[in-house]
Design an enzyme around this catalytic site. Structure first.
Site, short mmCIF file in Angstrom:
data_model
loop_
_atom_site.label_atom_id
_atom_site.label_comp_id
_atom_site.label_asym_id
_atom_site.label_seq_id
_atom_site.Cartn_x
_atom_site.Cartn_y
_atom_site.Cartn_z
N ASN A 120 0.82 -1.22 0.00
CA ASN A 120 0.00 0.00 0.00
C ASN A 120 0.85 1.26 0.00
O ASN A 120 0.67 2.14 0.83
CB ASN A 120 -0.95 -0.01 1.20
N CYS A 121 1.74 1.37 -0.96
CA CYS A 121 2.61 2.52 -1.08
C CYS A 121 2.41 3.10 -2.47
O CYS A 121 2.48 2.38 -3.46
CB CYS A 121 4.07 2.08 -0.87
N ASP A 122 2.13 4.40 -2.54
CA ASP A 122 1.87 5.03 -3.84
C ASP A 122 3.03 4.89 -4.81
O ASP A 122 2.83 4.64 -6.00
CB ASP A 122 1.52 6.51 -3.66
N LYS A 139 3.05 1.46 -6.18
CA LYS A 139 1.99 1.27 -7.18
C LYS A 139 2.41 1.86 -8.52
O LYS A 139 2.19 1.26 -9.57
CB LYS A 139 0.68 1.90 -6.69
#
Length: 118
Positions: A12-14, A17
């Site tokens: 869950n890390c931009d 992604k």
């Protein structure tokens, strides 16, 4: 021979992604290693620090590092940085990409393009 590509980070890390989206869009097959879920070993961290420098591998801009007590942030060296990253893998720069043995930290499209030309 196909290059083995492994991308290390947390789900869950931009930035993760963006990097994974870039790899997918450019048809670069890869394995994702979530070091928050699967952990990371000292030998791999030591190698990354030897190649990239512990100052690059330790994510000092992140909230996890900034939340540390000041005494833990003072007089850092490679051994202390590795101990911190082993204890809290979210302190590792994201992503770390291993492209057939070539290591890169962080996501920069132009760097990825130089490694994976269209």
């Amino acid at each position: 021979m196909e290059m083995t590509v492994t991308i290390y980070g947390i789900r869950n890390c931009d930035t993760m992604k963006k990097a994974r989206t870039w790899l997918d869009a450019h048809g670069v097959g890869h394995v994702f290693h979530d070091y928050k879920a699967s952990g990371i070993d000292r030998d791999r961290l030591t190698k990354w620090c030897a190649v990239l420098g512990w100052e690059t591998v330790l994510n000092r801009a992140g909230t996890t590092f900034r939340a540390l007590p000041d005494e833990e942030k003072r007089n850092l060296d490679q051994d202390k940085a590795i101990a911190l990253m082993l204890a809290q893998p979210s302190m590792i720069k994201r992503p770390v990409l291993d492209a057939g043995g070539r290591l890169m930290a962080g996501f920069k499209p132009d760097l990825y393009e130089s490694v994976f030309p269209g």
